[in-house]
Design a protein around this motif. Structure first.
Motif, PDB file in Angstrom:
ATOM      1  N   GLY A 175       0.782  -1.223   0.000  1.00  0.00           N
ATOM      2  CA  GLY A 175       0.000   0.000   0.000  1.00  0.00           C
ATOM      3  C   GLY A 175       0.816   1.277   0.000  1.00  0.00           C
ATOM      4  N   VAL A 176       2.142   1.166  -0.058  1.00  0.00           N
ATOM      5  CA  VAL A 176       3.025   2.341  -0.066  1.00  0.00           C
ATOM      6  C   VAL A 176       3.706   2.434  -1.425  1.00  0.00           C
ATOM      7  CG1 VAL A 176       5.012   3.479   1.004  1.00  0.00           C
ATOM      8  CG2 VAL A 176       3.421   2.137   2.419  1.00  0.00           C
ATOM      9  N   THR A 177       3.696   3.621  -2.004  1.00  0.00           N
ATOM     10  CA  THR A 177       4.344   3.840  -3.295  1.00  0.00           C
ATOM     11  C   THR A 177       5.782   4.302  -3.088  1.00  0.00           C
ATOM     12  OG1 THR A 177       2.264   4.412  -4.375  1.00  0.00           O
ATOM     13  CG2 THR A 177       4.290   5.175  -5.438  1.00  0.00           C
ATOM     14  N   LEU A 193      17.996   7.816  -5.159  1.00  0.00           N
ATOM     15  CA  LEU A 193      17.022   8.337  -4.209  1.00  0.00           C
ATOM     16  C   LEU A 193      15.864   7.357  -4.087  1.00  0.00           C
ATOM     17  CD1 LEU A 193      16.700  11.986  -5.615  1.00  0.00           C
ATOM     18  CD2 LEU A 193      18.304  11.194  -3.834  1.00  0.00           C
ATOM     19  N   VAL A 194      15.337   7.206  -2.881  1.00  0.00           N
ATOM     20  CA  VAL A 194      14.104   6.450  -2.662  1.00  0.00           C
ATOM     21  C   VAL A 194      13.072   7.447  -2.162  1.00  0.00           C
ATOM     22  CG1 VAL A 194      12.994   4.541  -1.464  1.00  0.00           C
ATOM     23  CG2 VAL A 194      15.413   4.353  -2.136  1.00  0.00           C
ATOM     24  N   TRP A 195      12.110   7.750  -3.013  1.00  0.00           N
ATOM     25  CA  TRP A 195      11.138   8.818  -2.764  1.00  0.00           C
ATOM     26  C   TRP A 195       9.791   8.195  -2.433  1.00  0.00           C
ATOM     27  CZ3 TRP A 195       9.737  13.316  -1.310  1.00  0.00           C
ATOM     28  CH2 TRP A 195       8.664  14.035  -1.860  1.00  0.00           C
ATOM     29  N   LEU A 196       9.204   8.617  -1.323  1.00  0.00           N
ATOM     30  CA  LEU A 196       7.862   8.214  -0.929  1.00  0.00           C
ATOM     31  C   LEU A 196       6.940   9.404  -1.172  1.00  0.00           C
ATOM     32  CD1 LEU A 196       9.735   6.154   0.508  1.00  0.00           C
ATOM     33  CD2 LEU A 196       8.123   6.159   2.428  1.00  0.00           C
ATOM     34  N   PRO A 197       6.307   9.475  -2.352  1.00  0.00           N
ATOM     35  CA  PRO A 197       5.525  10.675  -2.682  1.00  0.00           C
ATOM     36  C   PRO A 197       4.325  10.891  -1.763  1.00  0.00           C
ATOM     37  CG  PRO A 197       5.173   8.931  -4.309  1.00  0.00           C
ATOM     38  CD  PRO A 197       6.312   8.482  -3.444  1.00  0.00           C
ATOM     39  N   GLY A 198       3.705   9.797  -1.292  1.00  0.00           N
ATOM     40  CA  GLY A 198       2.556   9.953  -0.408  1.00  0.00           C
ATOM     41  C   GLY A 198       2.912  10.587   0.912  1.00  0.00           C
ATOM     42  N   PHE A 203      14.561   9.081   1.096  1.00  0.00           N
ATOM     43  CA  PHE A 203      15.800   8.453   1.560  1.00  0.00           C
ATOM     44  C   PHE A 203      16.853   8.804   0.523  1.00  0.00           C
ATOM     45  CE2 PHE A 203      12.495   6.001   3.611  1.00  0.00           C
ATOM     46  CZ  PHE A 203      13.005   5.773   4.880  1.00  0.00           C
ATOM     47  N   ALA A 204      17.791   9.667   0.905  1.00  0.00           N
ATOM     48  CA  ALA A 204      18.708  10.269  -0.063  1.00  0.00           C
ATOM     49  C   ALA A 204      20.013   9.503  -0.237  1.00  0.00           C
ATOM     50  CB  ALA A 204      19.010  11.713   0.340  1.00  0.00           C
ATOM     51  N   GLY A 205      20.245   8.483   0.572  1.00  0.00           N
ATOM     52  CA  GLY A 205      21.514   7.773   0.478  1.00  0.00           C
ATOM     53  C   GLY A 205      22.678   8.741   0.580  1.00  0.00           C
ATOM     54  N   ASP A 206      23.753   8.433  -0.124  1.00  0.00           N
ATOM     55  CA  ASP A 206      24.960   9.247  -0.004  1.00  0.00           C
ATOM     56  C   ASP A 206      24.923  10.536  -0.805  1.00  0.00           C
ATOM     57  OD1 ASP A 206      26.327   7.716   1.869  1.00  0.00           O
ATOM     58  OD2 ASP A 206      27.043   6.321   0.344  1.00  0.00           O
ATOM     59  N   LEU A 235      12.127  17.621  -5.549  1.00  0.00           N
ATOM     60  CA  LEU A 235      10.985  16.847  -5.059  1.00  0.00           C
ATOM     61  C   LEU A 235      10.248  17.577  -3.941  1.00  0.00           C
ATOM     62  CD1 LEU A 235      12.718  13.335  -4.875  1.00  0.00           C
ATOM     63  CD2 LEU A 235      11.134  14.140  -6.643  1.00  0.00           C
ATOM     64  N   GLU A 236      10.904  18.578  -3.349  1.00  0.00           N
ATOM     65  CA  GLU A 236      10.367  19.333  -2.223  1.00  0.00           C
ATOM     66  C   GLU A 236       9.963  18.418  -1.059  1.00  0.00           C
ATOM     67  OE1 GLU A 236       7.272  21.879  -3.701  1.00  0.00           O
ATOM     68  OE2 GLU A 236       8.683  23.152  -4.785  1.00  0.00           O
ATOM     69  N   PRO A 237      10.894  17.587  -0.609  1.00  0.00           N
ATOM     70  CA  PRO A 237      10.570  16.679   0.502  1.00  0.00           C
ATOM     71  C   PRO A 237      10.353  17.431   1.802  1.00  0.00           C
ATOM     72  CG  PRO A 237      12.921  16.668   0.074  1.00  0.00           C
ATOM     73  CD  PRO A 237      12.303  17.485  -1.023  1.00  0.00           C
ATOM     74  N   LYS A 238       9.498  16.897   2.630  1.00  0.00           N
ATOM     75  CA  LYS A 238       9.300  17.457   3.962  1.00  0.00           C
ATOM     76  C   LYS A 238      10.287  16.861   4.954  1.00  0.00           C
ATOM     77  CE  LYS A 238       4.492  18.829   3.400  1.00  0.00           C
ATOM     78  NZ  LYS A 238       3.089  18.667   3.855  1.00  0.00           N
ATOM     79  N   VAL A 239      10.748  15.640   4.683  1.00  0.00           N
ATOM     80  CA  VAL A 239      11.761  14.996   5.518  1.00  0.00           C
ATOM     81  C   VAL A 239      12.809  14.382   4.604  1.00  0.00           C
ATOM     82  CG1 VAL A 239      12.256  13.265   7.286  1.00  0.00           C
ATOM     83  CG2 VAL A 239      10.063  14.476   7.316  1.00  0.00           C
TER      84      VAL A 239
END
Length: 313
Positions: A175-177, A193-198, A203-206, A235-239
């Motif tokens: 259920g997670v994209t 990068l591992v991006w969770l858009p929802g 997760f930016a790695g190195d 991506l304008e991530p919040k975290v």
């Protein structure tokens, strides 16, 4: 530090387990758990080098708890390092790790793959990351043997991704994209990068170092690293969960990573234009960033590597 719920609203300073806020010194214990929201966690390793005590886990990892199992971002620096990560995950959930994503070719991003593969996990990485892992395997194992010793490295074998992608890969699990975006070469050729858009969590790695000075290595690309960071910022991530240091916001990630890369390239470029010789590159004033852990160890080497790269640009 702000923590966000699944809708992106600030929910306060909660469950920063054993970290104590933004001033955390991540080298105080081998691994520390940091809750980002109700199902996303960072695992913050020490800032120092690989040691028998930290089992090669001198980096930040992460995991996402879903209804179908756990998705792990980076598997640790050794077989036993992977087991230590699993022990920390069990503090949160008894669900198994079903999917492992490697964000690059650095040893602590993938040398724990074998532990999770034995337990039925799928492993995904960019093709560039796998190529980098294969190219540097012998060097990485030699280094780990010297730093950690045979006992701590016992059980560690090269296990590569079952599934690879070139530039971008999207999947939905439990259920997670998840959006996987290969953005290197940066710190390593296959940085992803591992991006969770929802959740608006990346997760930016190195691609991102926080509170610790990044290392520009012979296989790094300082200009590509700037481009990779900008792709992440777009991506304008919040975290932002960095590859080193605690989860944070984009502003702090920019201060400790992008600002330093831009500063270093500008300083080195000016030095080269004025006829400066590489033998004197260590005289560059980088004191603006002396607050970063490992500043004294890395500042000179970073300047030298950037000088050598810029000679060929």
């Amino acid at each position: 530090m702000k923590v966000f719920n699944r809708m992106g609203r600030v929910v306060g300073l909660f469950c920063l387990l054993a970290l104590g806020g933004t001033g955390v010194q991540a080298n105080e214990a081998p691994l520390r758990l940091q809750q980002v929201n109700d199902h996303v966690y960072a695992i913050v390793g020490p800032f120092g080098n690989r040691t028998p005590e930290n089992l090669g886990n001198n980096a930040t990892f992460g995991f996402v708890v879903t209804k179908d199992g756990v998705v792990l971002i980076d598997s640790g620096g050794s077989y036993q390092g992977a087991a230590a990560i699993k022990t920390l995950i069990k503090q949160v959930t008894d669900q198994p790790v079903k999917l492992v994503i490697n964000t690059g070719g650095q040893d602590h991003r993938w040398l724990g793959n074998g532990y999770f593969k034995e337990r039925g996990a799928r492993i995904i990485a960019s093709a560039a990351a796998v190529a980098d892992q294969k190219a540097r395997l012998q060097d990485q194992m030699f280094m780990l043997g010297n730093l950690m010793g045979k006992a701590a490295l016992d059980g560690t074998e090269a296990v590569y991704a079952d599934e690879t992608f070139t530039d971008k890969h999207m999947l939905t699990f439990g259920g997670v994209t998840f959006e996987l975006r290969k953005v290197g070469p940066a710190h390593t050729p296959g940085d992803t990068l591992v991006w969770l858009p929802g959740e608006r969590i990346v997760f930016a790695g190195d691609v991102v170092f926080v509170e610790r000075m990044l290392g520009v290595l012979p296989y790094s690309d300082s200009q590509g690293w700037i481009e990779a960071f900008n792709a992440m910022a777009a991506l304008e991530p919040k975290v932002v969960v960095p590859g080193h240091g605690p989860a944070t916001d984009l502003s702090l990630a920019r201060r400790d990573t992008l600002d330093y890369l831009v500063f270093l390239r500008e300083k080195v470029g000016t030095f080269m234009d004025s006829g400066g010789d590489i033998t004197r590159i260590g005289t560059l004033d980088q004191s603006r960033f002396e607050y970063l852990v490992d500043y004294d160890v890395l500042k000179g080497r970073n300047a030298q590597q950037v000088y050598q790269q810029m000679e060929w640009e």
